[in-house]
Enzyme design. Structure first.
Site, PDB file in Angstrom:
ATOM      1  N   LYS A  42      -0.751   2.998  -4.623  1.00  0.00           N
ATOM      2  CA  LYS A  42       0.051   2.791  -5.830  1.00  0.00           C
ATOM      3  C   LYS A  42      -0.174   3.976  -6.763  1.00  0.00           C
ATOM      4  O   LYS A  42      -1.304   4.349  -7.033  1.00  0.00           O
ATOM      5  CB  LYS A  42      -0.323   1.492  -6.525  1.00  0.00           C
ATOM      6  CG  LYS A  42       0.527   1.209  -7.754  1.00  0.00           C
ATOM      7  CD  LYS A  42       0.379  -0.198  -8.322  1.00  0.00           C
ATOM      8  CE  LYS A  42      -0.999  -0.520  -8.740  1.00  0.00           C
ATOM      9  NZ  LYS A  42      -1.113  -1.795  -9.447  1.00  0.00           N
ATOM     10  N   CYS A  60       6.537   0.864 -17.975  1.00  0.00           N
ATOM     11  CA  CYS A  60       7.214   0.671 -16.698  1.00  0.00           C
ATOM     12  C   CYS A  60       7.766   1.980 -16.149  1.00  0.00           C
ATOM     13  O   CYS A  60       8.343   2.781 -16.884  1.00  0.00           O
ATOM     14  CB  CYS A  60       8.360  -0.327 -16.893  1.00  0.00           C
ATOM     15  SG  CYS A  60       9.358  -0.570 -15.416  1.00  0.00           S
ATOM     16  N   CYS A  62       9.181   1.555 -12.768  1.00  0.00           N
ATOM     17  CA  CYS A  62       9.987   1.064 -11.643  1.00  0.00           C
ATOM     18  C   CYS A  62      11.377   0.620 -12.087  1.00  0.00           C
ATOM     19  O   CYS A  62      12.223   0.329 -11.264  1.00  0.00           O
ATOM     20  CB  CYS A  62       9.270  -0.093 -10.936  1.00  0.00           C
ATOM     21  SG  CYS A  62       9.282  -1.655 -11.833  1.00  0.00           S
TER      22      CYS A  62
END
Length: 94
Positions: A42, A60, A62
């Site tokens: 990740k 964020c 994504c």
């Protein structure tokens, strides 16, 4: 399009608006990160900043978060569905 006017006592218009049809947004399940740090499970990057109100803030990357621009962990589901390895950007207070 539909127009609506609400009339209150005395004949005054309280509200008038035109409703527009909603557009549907389609989100495709495809990898966002095609080639950055693909050897890591990740990708999470941290930046140290002196002028923050909280000790840690996750942003964020994504584009799936329900609390965008803040991370809500939606990348976990996205990564499982696509085989991607995207994670949040962490801003840490110095």
């Amino acid at each position: 399009m539909a127009s609506t006017t609400i009339i209150i006592q005395g004949g005054f218009a309280l509200s008038s608006f035109t409703a527009r049809p909603r557009r549907m947004v389609v989100v495709r399940a495809e990898a966002i990160n095609p080639d950055i740090k693909k050897d890591e499970p990740k990708v999470v990057d941290s930046v140290v900043v002196t002028e923050l109100s909280k000790p840690l803030t996750a942003y964020c990357r994504c584009w799936r978060s329900g609390t965008f621009p803040l991370c809500d962990g939606s990348h976990v589901k996205h990564n499982k569905a696509t085989g991607d390895n995207v994670g949040p950007l962490l801003l840490k207070k110095q």
